[in-house]
Each structure stands twice: as C-alpha cells, then as structure tokens.
Write a protein that holds these residues in place. Structure first.
Motif, PDB file in Angstrom:
ATOM      1  N   LEU A 222      10.540   9.665  -6.170  1.00 38.11           N
ATOM      2  CA  LEU A 222      10.078   8.504  -6.794  1.00 38.11           C
ATOM      3  C   LEU A 222       9.697   8.846  -8.327  1.00 38.11           C
ATOM      4  CD1 LEU A 222       9.682   7.446  -3.824  1.00 38.11           C
ATOM      5  CD2 LEU A 222       8.891   5.671  -5.006  1.00 38.11           C
TER       6      LEU A 222
ATOM      7  N   PHE B 185      -2.308  11.972  -3.252  1.00 38.07           N
ATOM      8  CA  PHE B 185      -1.248  11.262  -3.727  1.00 38.07           C
ATOM      9  C   PHE B 185      -0.575  12.001  -4.972  1.00 38.07           C
ATOM     10  CE2 PHE B 185       0.353   8.228  -6.889  1.00 38.07           C
ATOM     11  CZ  PHE B 185       1.590   7.786  -6.122  1.00 38.07           C
TER      12      PHE B 185
ATOM     13  N   PHE C 171      -2.238  12.222   3.837  1.00 36.65           N
ATOM     14  CA  PHE C 171      -2.529  11.067   3.091  1.00 36.65           C
ATOM     15  C   PHE C 171      -2.983   9.840   3.947  1.00 36.65           C
ATOM     16  CE2 PHE C 171      -0.864   7.407   0.571  1.00 36.65           C
ATOM     17  CZ  PHE C 171      -1.701   7.649  -0.275  1.00 36.65           C
TER      18      PHE C 171
ATOM     19  N   GLU D 136       0.697   0.921   5.724  1.00 31.12           N
ATOM     20  CA  GLU D 136       1.178   0.621   4.050  1.00 31.12           C
ATOM     21  C   GLU D 136       2.920   0.273   4.380  1.00 31.12           C
ATOM     22  OE1 GLU D 136       1.247   3.067   0.165  1.00 31.12           O
ATOM     23  OE2 GLU D 136       2.398   3.819   1.639  1.00 31.12           O
TER      24      GLU D 136
ATOM     25  N   ASN E 169       4.349  -1.913  -3.034  1.00 33.94           N
ATOM     26  CA  ASN E 169       3.177  -2.219  -1.851  1.00 33.94           C
ATOM     27  C   ASN E 169       2.478  -3.248  -1.622  1.00 33.94           C
ATOM     28  OD1 ASN E 169       2.216   1.285  -3.499  1.00 33.94           O
ATOM     29  ND2 ASN E 169       3.224   0.876  -1.377  1.00 33.94           N
TER      30      ASN E 169
ATOM     31  N   TYR F 173       9.670  13.604  -2.284  1.00 30.59           N
ATOM     32  CA  TYR F 173       9.022  12.476  -2.952  1.00 30.59           C
ATOM     33  C   TYR F 173       9.804  12.232  -4.328  1.00 30.59           C
ATOM     34  CZ  TYR F 173       5.995   8.301  -3.943  1.00 30.59           C
ATOM     35  OH  TYR F 173       5.545   7.184  -4.418  1.00 30.59           O
TER      36      TYR F 173
ATOM     37  N   TYR G  58       8.706   9.653   2.832  1.00 29.35           N
ATOM     38  CA  TYR G  58       7.598   9.381   3.354  1.00 29.35           C
ATOM     39  C   TYR G  58       6.985  10.225   4.725  1.00 29.35           C
ATOM     40  CZ  TYR G  58       7.537   5.818  -0.046  1.00 29.35           C
ATOM     41  OH  TYR G  58       7.726   5.340  -1.331  1.00 29.35           O
TER      42      TYR G  58
ATOM     43  N   GLY H 108       5.908   3.293 -11.438  1.00 29.21           N
ATOM     44  CA  GLY H 108       5.837   3.980 -10.303  1.00 29.21           C
ATOM     45  C   GLY H 108       5.920   3.160  -8.904  1.00 29.21           C
ATOM     46  N   SER H 109       6.726   1.896  -9.039  1.00 25.88           N
ATOM     47  CA  SER H 109       6.911   1.275  -7.862  1.00 25.88           C
ATOM     48  C   SER H 109       5.738   0.791  -7.180  1.00 25.88           C
ATOM     49  CB  SER H 109       7.868   1.867  -6.654  1.00 25.88           C
ATOM     50  OG  SER H 109       8.456   0.909  -6.209  1.00 25.88           O
ATOM     51  N   SER H 110       4.668   0.737  -8.063  1.00 24.12           N
ATOM     52  CA  SER H 110       3.413   0.128  -7.139  1.00 24.12           C
ATOM     53  C   SER H 110       3.345  -1.305  -6.874  1.00 24.12           C
ATOM     54  CB  SER H 110       2.211   0.161  -8.370  1.00 24.12           C
ATOM     55  OG  SER H 110       2.038   1.529  -8.843  1.00 24.12           O
TER      56      SER H 110
ATOM     57  N   THR I  64       2.056  13.895   3.229  1.00 23.89           N
ATOM     58  CA  THR I  64       2.202  12.324   3.605  1.00 23.89           C
ATOM     59  C   THR I  64       1.229  11.967   4.630  1.00 23.89           C
ATOM     60  OG1 THR I  64       4.244  12.366   2.282  1.00 23.89           O
ATOM     61  CG2 THR I  64       3.108  10.407   3.480  1.00 23.89           C
TER      62      THR I  64
ATOM     63  N   TYR J 192      -7.348   5.397  -1.192  1.00 26.86           N
ATOM     64  CA  TYR J 192      -7.714   6.120  -2.362  1.00 26.86           C
ATOM     65  C   TYR J 192      -9.022   6.377  -2.838  1.00 26.86           C
ATOM     66  CZ  TYR J 192      -2.637   5.000  -3.337  1.00 26.86           C
ATOM     67  OH  TYR J 192      -1.431   4.967  -2.972  1.00 26.86           O
TER      68      TYR J 192
ATOM     69  N   SER K  68       6.070  -0.252   1.802  1.00 28.94           N
ATOM     70  CA  SER K  68       6.694   0.246   0.565  1.00 28.94           C
ATOM     71  C   SER K  68       7.968  -0.273   0.434  1.00 28.94           C
ATOM     72  CB  SER K  68       6.538   1.849   0.533  1.00 28.94           C
ATOM     73  OG  SER K  68       6.866   2.058  -0.871  1.00 28.94           O
TER      74      SER K  68
ATOM     75  N   ILE L  87       1.593  14.376  -3.564  1.00 29.67           N
ATOM     76  CA  ILE L  87       2.880  13.852  -2.884  1.00 29.67           C
ATOM     77  C   ILE L  87       3.549  13.695  -3.929  1.00 29.67           C
ATOM     78  CG2 ILE L  87       3.599  11.317  -2.199  1.00 29.67           C
ATOM     79  CD1 ILE L  87       1.398  11.173  -0.360  1.00 29.67           C
TER      80      ILE L  87
ATOM     81  N   MET M  15       4.264   2.598   7.077  1.00 34.69           N
ATOM     82  CA  MET M  15       3.500   3.711   7.412  1.00 34.69           C
ATOM     83  C   MET M  15       2.747   3.478   8.572  1.00 34.69           C
ATOM     84  SD  MET M  15       2.962   6.773   4.578  1.00 34.69           S
ATOM     85  CE  MET M  15       1.360   6.147   4.140  1.00 34.69           C
TER      86      MET M  15
HETATM   87  C1  AVI Z   1       1.647   4.090  -4.758  1.00 34.42           C
HETATM   88  N1  AVI Z   1       2.856   3.902  -4.010  1.00 34.42           N
HETATM   89  C2  AVI Z   1       3.793   3.562  -4.894  1.00 34.42           C
HETATM   90  C3  AVI Z   1       3.346   5.079  -3.171  1.00 34.42           C
HETATM   91  C4  AVI Z   1       4.730   4.626  -2.443  1.00 34.42           C
HETATM   92  O1  AVI Z   1       5.535   5.295  -2.736  1.00 34.42           O
HETATM   93  O2  AVI Z   1       4.752   3.512  -1.828  1.00 34.42           O
HETATM   94  C5  AVI Z   1       2.081   5.436  -2.280  1.00 34.42           C
HETATM   95  C6  AVI Z   1       2.730   6.191  -1.106  1.00 34.42           C
HETATM   96  N2  AVI Z   1       2.603   6.145   0.125  1.00 34.42           N
HETATM   97  C7  AVI Z   1       3.019   7.272   0.742  1.00 34.42           C
HETATM   98  N3  AVI Z   1       3.639   8.085  -0.197  1.00 34.42           N
HETATM   99  C8  AVI Z   1       3.253   7.491  -1.497  1.00 34.42           C
END
Ligand code: AVI
Length: 325
Positions: free
Chosen positions: A58, A47, A219, A285, A169, A56, A209, A164-166, A216, A39, A287, A50, A255
């Motif tokens: 979510l 992001f 990113f 990452e 992570n 995506y 993803y 946001g499902s943070s 992505t 970030y 998720s 995305i 990821m």
């Molecule tokens: C911020 N977070 C909830 C995103 C996720 O879906 O885990 C970050 C992200 N990584 C790849 N795409 C989005």
C-alpha cells in the motif's frame, strides 16, 4: 435504602478511553477491539515497519502514484494558490512529493499537519522544513479534523490530504461521517485528496496482512500486551494467534486474535473475567478495499464530487481528487 444506590457502577478504570473500549469490546458478542488500540509506542513502531514489508504494497504503491503524478495532482487541485492540510499526517513521509510539486507551482506553500502523535509531528516538521525550502509547516496535535477551520486561507484554496487508505479502517457509515466532518469545515471549491486501497487478488491482500516475517502478527498481538500493561490484565499472548481473513461480502480484510485453547482472562482493574472458547476470536481491525464506484458513493454522500482519479500500473491503489460541492 435509596433506589439509586443499587445501580451497579463500573470501576474507575472503565471510564478511561482504553478501559471503556476494552470493557465494551470484550463483553460484546462477538468480541471486538477498536483498531486505535494498536497505536501505543510499540504499535506505532511496528506499523512503520509494516509499511516497509515486501508484502505490504500500500505505502509503496501510493508513493509511486505521487512520484509519477504530483505535478498533475497539484494542478488539478486548484487554479488558485493552495494551502495543504494533512489529516493523520504521522511522519508525513509521502507528503513531501506533493509539497515539492506545490512549491514548483507557487514558490511557497503553507502546510498544516494534524496528528494525535506529538513526536511524529515534530519529526515531520523538522524533515520537511530542512528538505523542502518554501514549505511553511504548522502542526496540530489532535483528532483528524481539528484545526481545519482555523485555516481561513483568504483568497487561497484548501487541499485536504487523507491518504494511506486510513479511510478503510472505518465502517462505511462512519467513513461517510468522517468525510462529512471534513466537508463541513471546507468551502465549495476546496478539495480533498483521498488515498484508498483497491479490491484485488485475495492472496495478495491476505499476504499483505499476514507477512512472512510476522510483523503484522506482532502488531496485532501487541494489543494484548498493551491491555496487560495498562489495565493489569493477564493475557498470555502465546495462547492466541494472529489471523487475517478476506470477507468478500463486505470487501474487507479482517484481523482477529484467535484463542488457541478454552481459557479465562482476568482484568482486575475492570473487575472483569473474560471467557474464551477454543477458536474464539477478538476482531481487532477491518481494512476495507474499494473499487471506484465505492469511493464515488462515499465521497458524494459527504458532499464532494470526484474530479480526477489516479492509479498505478497494476491498479492496486487509488488516489482520488474530490471537490467540495
Ligand atoms: C493504517 N491502516 C491504513 C493500515 C491498513 O492497511 O489497514 C493498518 C494496518 N493493519 C495491518 N496492517 C496495516
């Protein structure tokens, strides 16, 4: 010679947050980097892009749950007047739906947005104050829990949004720790609204993803560009590729950045040379994806109890109201 002078000292750059993280992560086996490195300015822009991608689901799905249930969520959160606090608020684009419902229920509402990005908070404040009269916006630049305790909300009930499902992570034990930190700053009867992505079809998850347009991938790759810029490294992003994997044992999307060839990367500011085998990855990452039992387990360990949960038609995303016990 004095004994202490023989202890090797890390270069100065390794003592900055980014230097320390890159040093730790790229000398670890397997190699990892923490997702907060995504970030910088460009990563935050990517992001946002995305969240608008067709794959995506979510952001759009959570927003639809709020659009359908905002009045019910606010009613379930308290029979007293509410003060709303959002952790990692960003530009707070979905929050307006909940704040509008709070204004319908109680005419005015105090809203505290907490985020590490000053510019995102300024944008959120400006938009909410002009679009939703009745909301008094305060903002705080800081870590996710900073500032909660300042909201004494005398006679009022606090509703903390962590959407946001943070939460996905974090490693499960760290996620519990984060929620404990939130709980520690609340009183019994205050509430937490937690957005958590649900386990679903593997291909739906993988496409979310690893999108067609490659946003992505950009990113993920941006981490290497950031390390080049901030730590004078010589990563060639063309010699890496983005990989998304579903790890069924841990119920998470991973990821990675995969090295396309055997290569050495030099990071002079860390006095570090990093060797990659062909096919070796940096894990950037996790998720995590949850079912209702996982969410209940997590919040209960942190001192909350789930009172109501909402989902969408396809049951792809969960929004959970948890009361501090
Ligand atoms: C911020 N977070 C909830 C995103 C996720 O879906 O885990 C970050 C992200 N990584 C790849 N795409 C989005």
């Amino acid at each position: 010679m004095h004994g202490l002078s023989t202890i090797p000292r890390l270069p100065e750059a390794a003592q900055t947050p980014i230097g320390a993280e890159v040093y730790r992560g790229l000398t670890a086996r397997p190699k990892t980097l923490s997702p907060w490195l995504f970030y910088d300015q460009e990563g935050s822009r990517l992001f946002e892009a995305i969240t608008e991608l067709p794959e995506y689901y979510l952001t759009r799905t959570e927003r639809a749950i709020f659009a359908q249930n905002a009045d019910g969520i606010i009613a379930a959160a308290s029979d007293r007047e509410l003060t709303v606090i959002e952790l990692g608020a960003g530009t707070a684009t979905k929050t307006g739906l909940l704040l509008e419902a709070a204004v319908r229920a109680q005419q005015t509402v105090d809203y505290l947005a907490i985020d590490v990005s000053h510019s995102a908070l300024a944008e959120a404040k400006q938009r909410i104050e002009t679009q939703i009269p009745g909301v008094r916006v305060a903002s705080r630049v800081g870590d996710y829990t900073e500032g909660i305790e300042e909201i004494h909300a005398a006679g009022k009930s606090r509703l903390v949004l962590y959407i946001g499902s943070s939460i996905g992570n974090f490693e499960p034990s760290d996620a519990v720790q984060v929620l404990r930190e939130v709980r520690r700053r609340l009183s019994p009867g205050d509430n937490l609204l937690l957005g958590a992505d649900r386990v679903k079809d593997r291909d739906v998850l993988l496409n979310a993803y690893d999108d067609q347009a490659g946003v992505t991938a950009a990113f993920n790759m941006n981490v290497l560009t950031r390390i080049n810029r901030e730590l004078c490294a010589n990563f060639n992003p063309r010699l890496f590729r983005h990989r998304a994997r579903w790890n069924d044992d841990h119920s998470r999307i991973e990821m990675h950045l995969e090295s396309l060839i055997a290569q050495h990367v030099v990071i002079p500011s860390l006095e570090l040379e990093v060797k990659f085998a062909r096919g070796e990855t940096i894990h950037t990452e996790n998720s995590y994806k949850f079912n209702d039992r996982d969410v209940a387990w997590m919040v209960e360990r942190a001192g909350f109890a789930i009172t109501t949960s909402w989902t969408d038609e396809r049951q792809w995303f969960g929004v959970h109201l948890a009361t501090a016990v």
